[in-house]
Motif scaffolding. Structure first.
Motif, short mmCIF file in Angstrom:
data_model
loop_
_atom_site.label_atom_id
_atom_site.label_comp_id
_atom_site.label_asym_id
_atom_site.label_seq_id
_atom_site.Cartn_x
_atom_site.Cartn_y
_atom_site.Cartn_z
N ALA A 1 0.83 -1.21 0.00
CA ALA A 1 0.00 0.00 0.00
C ALA A 1 0.87 1.25 0.00
O ALA A 1 0.54 2.25 -0.68
N GLN A 2 1.97 1.24 0.73
CA GLN A 2 2.87 2.40 0.73
C GLN A 2 3.51 2.61 -0.64
O GLN A 2 3.69 3.75 -1.07
N GLN A 3 3.85 1.52 -1.30
CA GLN A 3 4.39 1.64 -2.64
C GLN A 3 3.35 2.20 -3.61
O GLN A 3 3.67 2.98 -4.51
N THR A 4 2.10 1.83 -3.41
CA THR A 4 1.03 2.37 -4.24
C THR A 4 0.88 3.87 -4.00
O THR A 4 0.65 4.65 -4.94
N VAL A 5 1.01 4.30 -2.73
CA VAL A 5 0.95 5.72 -2.42
C VAL A 5 2.07 6.48 -3.13
O VAL A 5 1.86 7.56 -3.70
N ALA B 1 2.19 5.48 -15.18
CA ALA B 1 1.61 5.22 -13.85
C ALA B 1 1.41 3.73 -13.63
O ALA B 1 1.73 3.18 -12.56
N SER B 2 0.89 3.04 -14.66
CA SER B 2 0.67 1.60 -14.54
C SER B 2 1.99 0.85 -14.41
O SER B 2 2.13 -0.05 -13.57
N ALA B 3 2.99 1.24 -15.22
CA ALA B 3 4.28 0.56 -15.18
C ALA B 3 5.00 0.80 -13.86
O ALA B 3 5.62 -0.11 -13.29
N GLU B 4 4.89 2.03 -13.33
CA GLU B 4 5.56 2.32 -12.06
C GLU B 4 4.90 1.55 -10.92
O GLU B 4 5.59 1.02 -10.04
N TYR B 5 3.57 1.49 -10.93
CA TYR B 5 2.89 0.70 -9.90
C TYR B 5 3.27 -0.78 -10.00
O TYR B 5 3.57 -1.41 -8.98
N GLN B 6 3.28 -1.31 -11.22
CA GLN B 6 3.62 -2.72 -11.38
C GLN B 6 5.06 -3.00 -10.98
O GLN B 6 5.36 -4.06 -10.41
N GLU C 1 -7.79 14.37 -15.80
CA GLU C 1 -6.75 13.38 -15.51
C GLU C 1 -6.11 13.65 -14.15
O GLU C 1 -5.82 12.73 -13.38
N LEU C 2 -5.92 14.93 -13.83
CA LEU C 2 -5.32 15.29 -12.54
C LEU C 2 -6.27 14.91 -11.40
O LEU C 2 -5.82 14.36 -10.37
N ALA C 3 -7.56 15.19 -11.55
CA ALA C 3 -8.52 14.84 -10.50
C ALA C 3 -8.58 13.33 -10.29
O ALA C 3 -8.66 12.85 -9.15
N ALA C 4 -8.55 12.58 -11.40
CA ALA C 4 -8.57 11.12 -11.27
C ALA C 4 -7.31 10.62 -10.55
O ALA C 4 -7.37 9.70 -9.72
N ALA C 5 -6.16 11.24 -10.85
CA ALA C 5 -4.92 10.84 -10.18
C ALA C 5 -4.98 11.15 -8.69
O ALA C 5 -4.52 10.36 -7.85
N ARG C 6 -5.57 12.28 -8.33
CA ARG C 6 -5.69 12.62 -6.91
C ARG C 6 -6.65 11.67 -6.20
O ARG C 6 -6.43 11.31 -5.03
N THR C 7 -7.70 11.27 -6.89
CA THR C 7 -8.62 10.29 -6.30
C THR C 7 -7.90 8.98 -6.01
O THR C 7 -8.07 8.37 -4.95
N ARG C 8 -7.09 8.55 -6.98
CA ARG C 8 -6.33 7.31 -6.76
C ARG C 8 -5.35 7.46 -5.60
O ARG C 8 -5.12 6.51 -4.84
N ALA C 9 -4.78 8.65 -5.46
CA ALA C 9 -3.85 8.88 -4.34
C ALA C 9 -4.59 8.81 -3.00
O ALA C 9 -4.07 8.25 -2.02
N ILE C 10 -5.80 9.36 -2.94
CA ILE C 10 -6.59 9.29 -1.71
C ILE C 10 -6.94 7.84 -1.39
O ILE C 10 -6.86 7.40 -0.23
N GLN C 11 -7.35 7.10 -2.41
CA GLN C 11 -7.67 5.69 -2.19
C GLN C 11 -6.45 4.90 -1.73
O GLN C 11 -6.56 3.99 -0.89
N ALA C 12 -5.28 5.26 -2.24
CA ALA C 12 -4.05 4.59 -1.81
C ALA C 12 -3.76 4.88 -0.34
O ALA C 12 -3.35 3.99 0.42
N GLN C 13 -3.97 6.12 0.08
CA GLN C 13 -3.78 6.46 1.49
C GLN C 13 -4.75 5.68 2.38
O GLN C 13 -4.39 5.21 3.47
N GLN C 14 -5.98 5.55 1.90
CA GLN C 14 -6.96 4.76 2.65
C GLN C 14 -6.50 3.32 2.79
O GLN C 14 -6.65 2.70 3.85
#
Length: 439
Positions: free
Chosen positions: A141-145, A399-404, A182-195
């Motif tokens: 989860a921290q790596q996802t953040v 973003a997908s490659a970095e997460y993977q 795209e920026l708003a979607a990225a911020r949403t994903r960041a919030i979900q990652a923190q959760q």
């Protein structure tokens, strides 16, 4: 902050189910002492002082526990007068020969200890597995953040560039809207990652029996490089699950042995010393005062006694033996199932490790290519040769490659944990942690 090795040890020291398993071992060990104590002689003693009448009568009275027995002659007439009576005695009894019954009971108790210890090992392994999974979930989860934060940063840079071009009427307004989306979607994903991090830390705290504070993990050097190869696999019979089922088979067999020796005769050597006193006399005269409180006559006895089993228990005993045999065969089948399960888990875990290592070697190539593609798309966009959609798609790939790539390094440790659990011991995983410097 806890490292993975520290978390594994902390759980073994504090988690309730581990303490319960240890107490089960202590209880089983105490049962062995109880079984062995059956070989010791037994000494029963009694003292009695009573005030009663002495109206004896001829006739038979079958054994029972309600009507007290009387001794002495039958008096000419019944009387309501009472006198003091007293008695004291001791009976020493020893069973020198039991035809193997007590030894069988001791072996059954010892088999119970072996099973309790095997169950303790299985409990320890399960707790460590839960802690390892929860710990790596926090790391993942921290790596996802981290990946989400990097994605947000890229999207912010693109959004600022798009707004500058739109404000200067060099690009249509739709491109700024697309960049904002795209920026708003990225911020949403960041919030979900923190959760996800908070949820994972809560789960880790639960399996560590820490509920009064959040648990922080130390991933220092854990993900810097791929861990080295693990040592050889542990043989299947040494797996705690297999050992537990083998111990269950041994307990069932020991119980069969006990039942097989239950219908044997039992030899007792006994000796007794007793004394009595009474305020009643054979001629019917009752002494008054404190007469009868003292002990007046003493006796001793020694005997050898053989006790035979109830002849009508054969049907019940045969049914119990049949049931015990069926339970032994059932435990044998469960043992075979445990061997199949562990063997399958080990093969699956090896496949997971190989796949995780291969993926971890491939994701850096994927990430480098995605970053190069994003740089080229951004350069084309800045030169006016590409639309913002091309840049957004390139950033999605990054973003997908970095997460993977980040997840792949964690997945290697997850696969190694699964292999260690399948082998029945986390010793190999701890060795890899120490070798990689990521304790």
């Amino acid at each position: 902050m806890l490292t993975l090795e520290e978390a594994l040890q902390y759980a073994l020291d504090h988690y309730p189910s581990v303490r319960a398993a240890l107490e089960q071992v202590n209880a089983a060990a105490a049962n062995v002492s109880v079984a062995k104590s059956a070989s010791l002689p037994r000494f029963d003693s009694v003292w009695q002082t009573n005030r009663a009448t002495a109206n004896n009568i001829f006739g038979q009275l079958l054994p029972q526990s309600v009507i007290p027995s009387l001794s002495g002659p039958v008096l000419p007439a019944a009387s309501g007068q009472s006198v003091w009576g007293s008695a004291a005695g001791g009976l020493l009894s020893w069973e020198p020969v039991d035809f193997g019954l007590r030894n069988a009971m001791v072996r059954e108790a010892e088999a119970g200890v072996a099973r309790a210890r095997a169950d303790e090992g299985s409990t320890r392994l399960g707790v460590q597995n839960a802690v390892g999974v929860a710990f790596l979930s926090v790391v993942s989860a921290q790596q996802t953040v981290a990946a989400a934060a990097a994605d947000v940063q890229r999207r912010e840079i693109l959004a600022r560039a798009a707004h500058t071009l739109v404000d200067n009427q060099l690009r249509p307004g739709a491109e700024a809207s697309r960049a904002d989306a795209e920026l708003a979607a990225a911020r949403t994903r960041a919030i979900q990652a923190q959760q996800s991090v908070m949820v994972a830390q809560t789960t880790l705290g639960q399996v560590l029996a820490i509920v009064d504070r959040p648990v922080a993990v130390n991933t220092s050097r854990l993900l810097d490089a791929a861990p080295p190869n693990a040592p050889a696999a542990v043989p299947v019979p040494q797996h705690p699950l297999v050992q537990s089922e083998q111990a269950a088979v041994d307990v069932a067999r020991a119980r069969e042995t006990v039942l097989a020796k239950t219908d044997r005769p039992r030899l007792y050597l006994q000796s007794s010393v007793s004394a009595r006193g009474s305020g009643a006399n054979p001629d019917g005269v009752f002494d008054g005062g404190a007469d009868g409180l003292g002990l007046e006559r003493a006796n001793w006895a020694a005997a050898a006694q053989v006790v035979f089993p109830n002849l009508f228990d054969f049907a019940s005993l045969r049914a119990r033996r049949t049931a015990a045999g069926a339970l032994t065969r059932a435990e044998g089948a469960r043992y075979d199932e445990a061997v199949l399960t562990v063997t399958s888990q080990q093969r699956t875990a090896e496949a997971l490790v190989d796949a995780a290592r291969a993926i971890a070697q491939n994701t850096p190539i994927q990430l480098a290519a995605a970053q190069q593609s994003e740089a080229q798309a951004r350069a084309r966009y800045d030169a006016g040769l590409a639309a913002i959609v091309e840049v957004a798609e390139a950033q999605n790939l990054v973003a997908s490659a970095e997460y993977q790539d980040r997840a792949a390094r964690v997945d290697v440790w997850r696969a190694l944990l699964a292999r260690a659990v399948a082998q029945g011991s986390l010793a190999s995983l701890i060795e890899l942690l120490r070798a990689s410097g990521g304790q």
